[in-house]
Enzyme design. Structure first.
Site, mmCIF file in Angstrom:
data_model
loop_
_atom_site.group_PDB
_atom_site.id
_atom_site.type_symbol
_atom_site.label_atom_id
_atom_site.label_comp_id
_atom_site.label_asym_id
_atom_site.label_seq_id
_atom_site.Cartn_x
_atom_site.Cartn_y
_atom_site.Cartn_z
ATOM 1 N N GLY A 148 -1.790 -11.889 -1.267
ATOM 2 C CA GLY A 148 -1.068 -10.572 -0.547
ATOM 3 C C GLY A 148 0.335 -11.181 -0.460
ATOM 4 O O GLY A 148 0.600 -12.362 -0.616
ATOM 5 N N SER A 173 5.564 -17.853 -3.284
ATOM 6 C CA SER A 173 4.425 -17.840 -4.051
ATOM 7 C C SER A 173 3.651 -18.821 -3.667
ATOM 8 O O SER A 173 3.804 -20.015 -3.575
ATOM 9 C CB SER A 173 4.750 -17.828 -5.366
ATOM 10 O OG SER A 173 3.768 -17.623 -6.427
ATOM 11 N N SER A 208 7.504 -14.864 -4.315
ATOM 12 C CA SER A 208 6.142 -14.151 -4.613
ATOM 13 C C SER A 208 6.219 -13.869 -6.301
ATOM 14 O O SER A 208 7.187 -13.276 -6.872
ATOM 15 C CB SER A 208 5.569 -12.999 -3.938
ATOM 16 O OG SER A 208 4.875 -12.301 -4.747
ATOM 17 N N HIS A 261 1.725 -5.876 -0.929
ATOM 18 C CA HIS A 261 0.652 -5.800 -2.145
ATOM 19 C C HIS A 261 -0.486 -6.904 -1.633
ATOM 20 O O HIS A 261 -0.503 -7.840 -0.940
ATOM 21 C CB HIS A 261 1.310 -6.518 -3.269
ATOM 22 C CG HIS A 261 0.261 -6.661 -4.464
ATOM 23 N ND1 HIS A 261 -0.884 -5.918 -4.745
ATOM 24 C CD2 HIS A 261 -0.166 -7.836 -5.135
ATOM 25 C CE1 HIS A 261 -1.452 -6.233 -5.717
ATOM 26 N NE2 HIS A 261 -1.385 -7.609 -6.013
ATOM 27 N N HIS A 301 -5.009 -7.564 -2.184
ATOM 28 C CA HIS A 301 -6.236 -7.247 -3.162
ATOM 29 C C HIS A 301 -7.549 -6.984 -2.189
ATOM 30 O O HIS A 301 -8.271 -7.592 -2.338
ATOM 31 C CB HIS A 301 -6.587 -8.459 -3.968
ATOM 32 C CG HIS A 301 -5.690 -8.805 -5.195
ATOM 33 N ND1 HIS A 301 -6.287 -8.954 -6.497
ATOM 34 C CD2 HIS A 301 -4.277 -8.830 -5.277
ATOM 35 C CE1 HIS A 301 -5.188 -9.193 -7.183
ATOM 36 N NE2 HIS A 301 -3.981 -9.192 -6.659
ATOM 37 N N ASP A 309 -3.919 11.862 8.216
ATOM 38 C CA ASP A 309 -3.044 11.512 9.197
ATOM 39 C C ASP A 309 -2.006 10.352 8.664
ATOM 40 O O ASP A 309 -0.925 10.255 9.218
ATOM 41 C CB ASP A 309 -3.780 10.410 10.155
ATOM 42 C CG ASP A 309 -4.515 11.521 11.108
ATOM 43 O OD1 ASP A 309 -3.800 12.693 11.465
ATOM 44 O OD2 ASP A 309 -5.432 10.776 11.917
ATOM 45 N N HIS A 336 -5.930 -3.472 -11.361
ATOM 46 C CA HIS A 336 -5.131 -4.265 -10.290
ATOM 47 C C HIS A 336 -5.550 -4.446 -8.677
ATOM 48 O O HIS A 336 -6.734 -4.908 -8.323
ATOM 49 C CB HIS A 336 -3.800 -4.347 -10.558
ATOM 50 C CG HIS A 336 -2.983 -5.601 -10.013
ATOM 51 N ND1 HIS A 336 -1.729 -5.873 -10.566
ATOM 52 C CD2 HIS A 336 -3.240 -6.295 -9.068
ATOM 53 C CE1 HIS A 336 -1.404 -6.843 -9.924
ATOM 54 N NE2 HIS A 336 -2.121 -7.206 -9.190
ATOM 55 N N TYR A 348 2.170 13.930 17.970
ATOM 56 C CA TYR A 348 1.185 12.651 18.112
ATOM 57 C C TYR A 348 1.904 11.417 18.611
ATOM 58 O O TYR A 348 2.948 11.179 18.378
ATOM 59 C CB TYR A 348 0.409 12.405 16.753
ATOM 60 C CG TYR A 348 -0.642 11.229 17.074
ATOM 61 C CD1 TYR A 348 -1.805 11.199 17.567
ATOM 62 C CD2 TYR A 348 0.004 9.703 16.906
ATOM 63 C CE1 TYR A 348 -2.608 10.343 17.317
ATOM 64 C CE2 TYR A 348 -1.028 8.748 17.027
ATOM 65 C CZ TYR A 348 -2.414 9.092 17.297
ATOM 66 O OH TYR A 348 -3.120 7.995 17.246
#
Lengths: 227, 227, 227, 227
Positions: free
Chosen positions: A26, A43, A72, A93, A95, A118, A167, A225
Site C-alpha cells: 500500500g 518503495s 513507491s 493505493h 490491496h 454516505d 489489480h 451531518y
C-alpha cells in the site's frame, strides 16, 4: 515539507492499523499545490521501520526532489491523478481484501445502501483491462490514465475511489487522511456488497433519491451531518 | 547453527502472529547448505513455550544431529524438498484457513490478480491425491514426492507454494522468513480468490502480460520494486 | 443527567469495542422517563476524542436542552421510537457489517436457531422502502415512523431490533447497555444466518416450540437463565 | 475440588480468548470421577468478573453440593454425557459462529481434510430435531439424550463433538482443557468446510485411508505426533 511528510507518514501508518495492507502492499501520497510537489511513501519499506523522514518528495513529472529512497513503484499513477484533478489533496493505493476481490471479479462495487452513499455517489467503477502495450511500457502511468478515462467527467470527490481491473483499489480525497478514510470505506462497502449479494442475488441498487439524500446530507451545500 | 536456530524460531513464531496457525498446526525449517543440515521446529510443542534452543537439527536423511526433542512429524516432507531443490533456503507448512479450504476443494488457487502475480507466476497448484499405498508407508516422504511431481520442472521460487490435496499448504523461499512471507501471501490470495469467485463465478484468469509484468517488476532481472 | 450521560457515553464507546462501528457510524441514546429527556451522542465526533460531557440532552421534540454539540443526525429516529414505545430505555443505530448486508439484501434476518431465539422472538424484520417524499422531507423522522409501522403491535422488547431497508440496523432495550447488547446479538445472528444459508439454501426456520422455549427461559415469567 | 475449579475456570476463560463466545454464551465443566462430582460454570455470569470460586459443584443428579450461584442452565446436558460416557473428563458448549451455522443448516460437518481427521474420525454429526415434548419438559436433559442417541456406539473420544440441530456445538475431551481444544478445532473445521464447499460444491469427502492415517498418527496406539 516537514508537515506534509508527517501527514503522509501518518496516513501510511494508518493502512496497517485499519487492516488495509499486508506487508508493504500500500502507499499514500499528498500534494503541496502551491509548490507542485508530491510527498509519497518509499518503495518496499516495512511499515514498522518507516519514519517521517523516509518519505520521498517528487515533482509532478516524477523527478525526485528530496529523500534518500526510491519513491513507491506506483508513483506515476498517483501523479497522473494529481495532474488531471486539481481537487485532490491525497491519493492511496492498497490491496485490501474485499475491494481487490471486486477488481479480480472485474465488476464495479454496486451502490447498495446508505453506507456506500454516505461517501460515494453511485457505483465504484471498475476500469477496463489495460492492453498488452499499455502494460509493457509505462505501466504505472497507464494505470493512472485508465483511471482518468473511467472517471471521465465525474467529480472525483463524488467518486473518491475506483478498482483497477485485476489489480486493486485506488482512493483519494481532500488530503492524505481523507484519502485513507475513503479507502477504509471502500473496503467496508466492498465487503458488505459481497455478503448482501450472496444473501440475495436479486437485490436492487439503492433507490436514487435515498442515495442522493445520504450523499448530500454529508457533502452537499446544505450538509447537516457532523458539527 | 545458533543463528539458524534463531531464524527458524523467529519464523515459527511469526506463524501465530500472522494468523496462519491454530495451536501447533504449523512448522518452519531452514537449511544450512554448507553443512547439509536442516533446523526444524520440534513436534507438538506449544508456541508460547518454545525457545530457540528447542529447535531440532537433522541431516538430509532425517537423522537427529542436535536437540532434545523429536522433530516435526512433517520433517520428511521438508527434507524431500531440500534434497530436490537446491534453491530453497526455508520451507513452511501450515493449515491456514483459506489455503486449506482450496486443498479440501481439490483445486489450484487460480491467478486472478496482481496480488497473486507479485509472488506466484501462475496458479498455485493442487497435488493429486496420494494413493492408499503412499499414505500407508512413508506418508510424509510421499507428501514431499507428490509436491515435487506436481511442480515438475518449474522453478520453485517462481511457484513458491502449493496445496496438498485434502491436506493444506506448503510454501518455501530463499530462507525461513521468506518462506513464511510466501505462506502469508498464499493465505491472502486464497481468501481473495474465494471471494472474487463468489462475486463473479464467470471471472477470468489474470491477463498473461499483466501477470508477467507484476512478477518481473519484483523478481525479474530488471526488477524495480523496492530499494 | 450526569449518570445517564455516563451510561450513554459508555454504551457508545462499546460500539467500536464490539466491532460494530467504523469511524463515527453509530450512535446510542437513553431516556430519562421522569423528565422526558433523551441523552444522545453528538454528530460526527470521533470516538477516541469523545467524553461523557460531550453527550447532548434533547427533549422529546428534539430541542437541545444541554450540551455544546449538535446531536446525532439520527436523533429524530430515536425520538420517534421513544415517543411510541414507553418500554424502551435505550436505542442504538450502527452500520454493522452483516446486519447492514441483510438491510441491503432487503430481507428479514430469519430466526434459524437458539442464538437468535435467546433474544429475538421471531424474525428480525426489514422495513419497506421509504418513498421519495418520505426521504426528501423529515427523512430521519420518517425512518422512525417506518420502524414503528413495521413493528406494528409487537412488543418491542420481544423484537429488540430491526433492519431499515437499504440502510442498516436499529436496536433497543431496557437501557443503553441493553440496546448495545441486542445490537451485538443482531450482528452475530445476521452473520450466522448468512453462513447457514450459504451452507444449506434449503434450511428451515427454527421450530416454533424451540424458539418459544429459548426466548421464554431467558425472558418469560418463569425464566431460569442467569442468577 | 480447588484444583478442578481452577481448571474449569481456566477452560471457561479460554472460550473468549479463542473467540468462541460472545457475552456468556458458553460453558465448560469437568468431572471428578472418584467423587462423582462435576464442576461447572455458573449461569449468566460475565467472563470478565468470574473467579475460580464462582464455579459450582453438582453431583451427577444435578444437586448443588458447593457454590453460591446457580449452575449453567445447560448443566443437565453435561451430566447426561458424563453419566453415559465414562471416558469423558470435560464437556463444553458454545455458540461459536461457524459450528452454529452448520447446526442451523441442519447438516453434519463433513470430514474434508486432514485438519479435521487429526481430531475427528469421520463427520461431526448433527442431531435430529427434538420433538415438541422433548423441548417442553426436561429440555436440557433431552438435549443430552439426543446427543447420546446420535453418537450411538461410537467412541466419544473419536468423535469429540457434535452439533445439536438448530442450536449449536457441544464438544468434550479427556479434561476441561482438552474439551475446549476440541471446540476450537470444531469451529475451525466448520469454517474451512463452509469455504471449501463454497469454492467447489462438488468436492469429495476425505479419502478414508488418509483420514485413518491422520487420526491414528495422533491418537492411535502407534501415535508418533508430538513428544
Amino acid at each position: 515539507m516537514q508537515k506534509l511528510k508527517q501527514q503522509v507518514y501518518d496516513a501510511n501508518m494508518d493502512l496497517p492499523r485499519y487492516g488495509l495492507v499486508t506487508f508493504t502492499w500500500g502507499n499514500v501520497s499528498a500534494i503541496d499545490h502551491d509548490r507542485g510537489l508530491v510527498v509519497i511513501k518509499p518503495s518496499g519499506i516495512a511499515y514498522e521501520n518507516m519514519k517521517p523522514d523516509d518519505m520521498v518528495v517528487v515533482d509532478l513529472q516524477g523527478n525526485r526532489v528530496e529523500g534518500q529512497w526510491r519513491p513507491s513503484s506506483d508513483t506515476a499513477t498517483h501523479l497522473a491523478l494529481y495532474r488531471r484533478y486539481h481537487q485532490l489533496g491525497g491519493v492511496v493505493h492498497t490491496h485490501s481484501t474485499h475491494a481487490t476481490a471486486w477488481a479480480q471479479a472485474g465488476l464495479a462495487i454496486p451502490a447498495l445502501g446508505t453506507t456506500h452513499a454516505d461517501y460515494f455517489f453511485g457505483d465504484i467503477p471498475c476500469t477496463r483491462a489495460l492492453s498488452e502495450e499499455e502494460v509493457r511500457e509505462e505501466y504505472e502511468l497507464n494505470t493512472g490514465k485508465v483511471i482518468v478515462e473511467t472517471l471521465g467527467k465525474s467529480n472525483p470527490l463524488h467518486t473518491p475511489g475506483i478498482v483497477v481491473y485485476q489489480h486493486g483499489p485506488f482512493a483519494w480525497g481532500k488530503d492524505a487522511a481523507d484519502a485513507v478514510h475513503n479507502a477504509v470505506v471502500m473496503e467496508e462497502v466492498a465487503r458488505m456488497a459481497w455478503i448482501a449479494h450472496s444473501i440475495n442475488p436479486a437485490l436492487k441498487a439503492i433507490d436514487n433519491y435515498l442515495m442522493n439524500k445520504h450523499f448530500m446530507r454529508k457533502h452537499g451545500p446544505n450538509a447537516y451531518y457532523g458539527q
